[in-house]
Design an enzyme around this catalytic site. Sequence first.
Site, PDB file in Angstrom:
ATOM      1  N   GLY A 207       0.294   9.246 -26.468  1.00 44.73           N
ATOM      2  CA  GLY A 207       1.151   8.092 -26.197  1.00 44.73           C
ATOM      3  C   GLY A 207       1.082   7.100 -27.340  1.00 44.73           C
ATOM      4  O   GLY A 207       0.639   7.434 -28.443  1.00 44.73           O
ATOM      5  N   VAL A 211      -1.831   1.545 -26.021  1.00 44.25           N
ATOM      6  CA  VAL A 211      -2.593   2.134 -24.909  1.00 44.25           C
ATOM      7  C   VAL A 211      -3.733   2.997 -25.467  1.00 44.25           C
ATOM      8  O   VAL A 211      -4.805   3.077 -24.864  1.00 44.25           O
ATOM      9  CB  VAL A 211      -1.670   2.941 -23.963  1.00 44.25           C
ATOM     10  N   GLY A 212      -3.517   3.581 -26.638  1.00 39.36           N
ATOM     11  CA  GLY A 212      -4.592   4.349 -27.290  1.00 39.36           C
ATOM     12  C   GLY A 212      -5.845   3.496 -27.452  1.00 39.36           C
ATOM     13  O   GLY A 212      -6.968   3.954 -27.228  1.00 39.36           O
ATOM     14  N   GLU A 229      -3.562  11.340 -29.553  1.00 41.32           N
ATOM     15  CA  GLU A 229      -2.328  11.878 -30.147  1.00 41.32           C
ATOM     16  C   GLU A 229      -1.290  10.772 -30.075  1.00 41.32           C
ATOM     17  O   GLU A 229      -0.730  10.515 -29.014  1.00 41.32           O
ATOM     18  CB  GLU A 229      -1.855  13.116 -29.354  1.00 41.32           C
ATOM     19  N   CYS A 263       7.446  12.604 -31.112  1.00 46.93           N
ATOM     20  CA  CYS A 263       6.489  11.927 -31.999  1.00 46.93           C
ATOM     21  C   CYS A 263       6.531  12.452 -33.425  1.00 46.93           C
ATOM     22  O   CYS A 263       6.292  11.705 -34.366  1.00 46.93           O
ATOM     23  CB  CYS A 263       5.084  12.072 -31.441  1.00 46.93           C
TER      24      CYS A 263
HETATM   25  P1  NAD Z   1       3.826   6.343 -21.871  1.00 47.27           P
HETATM   26  O1  NAD Z   1       4.395   5.008 -21.562  1.00 47.27           O
HETATM   27  O2  NAD Z   1       4.193   7.504 -21.018  1.00 47.27           O
HETATM   28  O3  NAD Z   1       2.245   6.165 -21.894  1.00 47.27           O
HETATM   29  C1  NAD Z   1       1.396   7.235 -22.169  1.00 47.27           C
HETATM   30  C2  NAD Z   1       0.387   7.355 -21.051  1.00 47.27           C
HETATM   31  O4  NAD Z   1      -0.415   6.191 -21.001  1.00 47.27           O
HETATM   32  C3  NAD Z   1       1.016   7.510 -19.677  1.00 47.27           C
HETATM   33  O5  NAD Z   1       0.356   8.516 -18.951  1.00 47.27           O
HETATM   34  C4  NAD Z   1       0.849   6.135 -19.063  1.00 47.27           C
HETATM   35  O6  NAD Z   1       0.731   6.184 -17.663  1.00 47.27           O
HETATM   36  C5  NAD Z   1      -0.436   5.664 -19.691  1.00 47.27           C
HETATM   37  N1  NAD Z   1      -0.509   4.201 -19.748  1.00 47.27           N
HETATM   38  C6  NAD Z   1       0.514   3.342 -20.007  1.00 47.27           C
HETATM   39  N2  NAD Z   1       0.053   2.061 -20.013  1.00 47.27           N
HETATM   40  C7  NAD Z   1      -1.284   2.129 -19.753  1.00 47.27           C
HETATM   41  C8  NAD Z   1      -2.322   1.159 -19.622  1.00 47.27           C
HETATM   42  N3  NAD Z   1      -2.078  -0.159 -19.771  1.00 47.27           N
HETATM   43  N4  NAD Z   1      -3.569   1.590 -19.348  1.00 47.27           N
HETATM   44  C9  NAD Z   1      -3.839   2.904 -19.235  1.00 47.27           C
HETATM   45  N5  NAD Z   1      -2.886   3.871 -19.335  1.00 47.27           N
HETATM   46  C10 NAD Z   1      -1.626   3.494 -19.581  1.00 47.27           C
HETATM   47  O7  NAD Z   1       4.156   6.812 -23.307  1.00 47.27           O
HETATM   48  P2  NAD Z   1       4.525   5.955 -24.564  1.00 47.27           P
HETATM   49  O8  NAD Z   1       3.333   5.156 -24.980  1.00 47.27           O
HETATM   50  O9  NAD Z   1       5.847   5.308 -24.381  1.00 47.27           O
HETATM   51  O10 NAD Z   1       4.726   7.214 -25.548  1.00 47.27           O
HETATM   52  C11 NAD Z   1       5.432   7.119 -26.703  1.00 47.27           C
HETATM   53  C12 NAD Z   1       4.474   7.160 -27.850  1.00 47.27           C
HETATM   54  O11 NAD Z   1       3.691   8.348 -27.765  1.00 47.27           O
HETATM   55  C13 NAD Z   1       5.142   7.200 -29.199  1.00 47.27           C
HETATM   56  O12 NAD Z   1       4.463   6.361 -30.082  1.00 47.27           O
HETATM   57  C14 NAD Z   1       4.973   8.653 -29.625  1.00 47.27           C
HETATM   58  O13 NAD Z   1       4.976   8.832 -31.005  1.00 47.27           O
HETATM   59  C15 NAD Z   1       3.670   8.992 -29.005  1.00 47.27           C
HETATM   60  N6  NAD Z   1       3.566  10.442 -28.780  1.00 47.27           N
HETATM   61  C16 NAD Z   1       2.669  11.125 -29.502  1.00 47.27           C
HETATM   62  C17 NAD Z   1       2.576  12.493 -29.341  1.00 47.27           C
HETATM   63  C18 NAD Z   1       1.586  13.306 -30.148  1.00 47.27           C
HETATM   64  O14 NAD Z   1       1.369  14.455 -29.788  1.00 47.27           O
HETATM   65  N7  NAD Z   1       1.001  12.765 -31.181  1.00 47.27           N
HETATM   66  C19 NAD Z   1       3.399  13.148 -28.436  1.00 47.27           C
HETATM   67  C20 NAD Z   1       4.300  12.390 -27.709  1.00 47.27           C
HETATM   68  C21 NAD Z   1       4.373  11.028 -27.873  1.00 47.27           C
END
Ligand code: NAD
Length: 476
Positions: A207, A211-212, A229, A263
Amino acid sequence: MLPEMPQKGRAMTDSQFTPIPQMQAEVARLRAAFDSGRTRPLEWRRAQLQAILRLLKEREGDIIAAIHADLRKGRLESWMAEIALIRTEAKHALRHLKSWTARRRVRTPIAAQPGRSWVQPEPLGVVLCIASWNFPWQQTLQPMVGALAAGNCVLVKPSELSSHCAAAIARLLPEYLDPEAVAVVQGGPEETGALLECRFDHILYTGGASVGRIVMRAAAQHLTPVTLEMGGKCPVIVDRTADIALAARRIVWAKGQNAGQICINADYVLVHRDRAAALTGALAAEFRRAYGADPQMSKDYGRIVNERHFDRLQALLSQGRIVQGGRTDRGDLYIEPTIVADVPGDAPLMQDEIFGPILPIVEWQDEDDLAMQLKAHGKPLALYVFSRDQGFQDRALDRFPAGMVAINDLMMFAIVPGLPFGGVGGSGMGAYGGQQGFRCFSHMKPVLRRGSRMDIAARYAPYSGLKERIMRLALR
Ligand code: NAD
């Protein structure tokens, strides 16, 4: 025909969320299963990988329908980018499971003779996999292949934003995989926050970076290792010698998929200024060829995941000069594939990851200028180079850091099972995929086995000059 599915855009209801005490109970249940030793035998691991293959085959229709309901992706695109990738991963793991799990002998020095040394993979325990919404199945099942091959229990938390996929994952995984060792919980930020208070043995998060950071902070409380990731701005470099028609075809192939919400997708194009006009024209023609004059009518063109992301992307359309595209329809969460030129370097379009179907074209003059422009965006998850000059390709490889690289293509490294998948710096840490996936979820345990018959007395105090000479020889 796709099976009957609810309309896209309906958010996950709270009733689908797993109550927090139940989440905590699931973690305890998985830990008990791991401690019982049921996940260690190779037969168990093999059975889980075969079950994943069976699930993909028997429930292909359900999987594709759920993705369609969440993201309106076309059938072939879903099959290629989710089902085929997971299948390749599972088959690869099945083929190599025996050698991956085998002890790897290493040389034992004289000072530890007689003795044998080896590295022995050991499962970590309970792995938490938090997935994003853009590839709900691939992000759940592909890392799970590595985690199960390594003999772990797995708890999956799909994204609440891809709610149909989350519900289908929660329904199907326990049907196929060992329900004692694999579980699915559903929830949003609040539930995930509570889940992260539990102790896991490894967390794989996919994600965004904000959040990471939350995940990494929570993991630190238990000293749990993480694989992150994440994303970033992935550049496509096009040099003077590039095959422009090929570059345009492949860039459009990538950027059109999942309406750009990938991503490792092309975030922006950095083209040598002598080829900028030719490339822009070729890209515009390719978008029309692939999705027609009105891409909203194309069955192969997806939609933006929700209103929040739609509004974010629409706001970006006011920056720079639109060369082609630009039409939007909020009710349908539709954003046309859009090429933009003359974007100021400090505009959000060039500062933040776009994660949508907008493609800025930026020019460069020479390699130093190119290096400077690339550096401004940190280390990307993926870097793409279109060039017929091998010298340029090699210089780019040496000079420009990136999580992953493809030369004269985009994203295709993801289908090579032997290549790890992961970022570097701000785009991520750690990687999964193939043997790297197995290692990601294993402790590579070093072992020295000594006999009890022979013993070099020189290692024991009290020391003397003779003992020192012997030890210096033995430890050479
Ligand atoms: P998202 O909003 O689905 O969040 C990712 C996960 O984090 C979800 O399961 C969500 O429930 C959880 N989450 C959200 N807020 C949270 C919090 N405050 N506390 C704990 N958990 C929480 O996804 P996103 O962030 O919109 O994803 C998009 C991003 O992900 C982009 O930056 C994209 O590049 C990246 N991405 C990376 C990969 C990879 O393999 N490197 C793949 C897909 C997406």
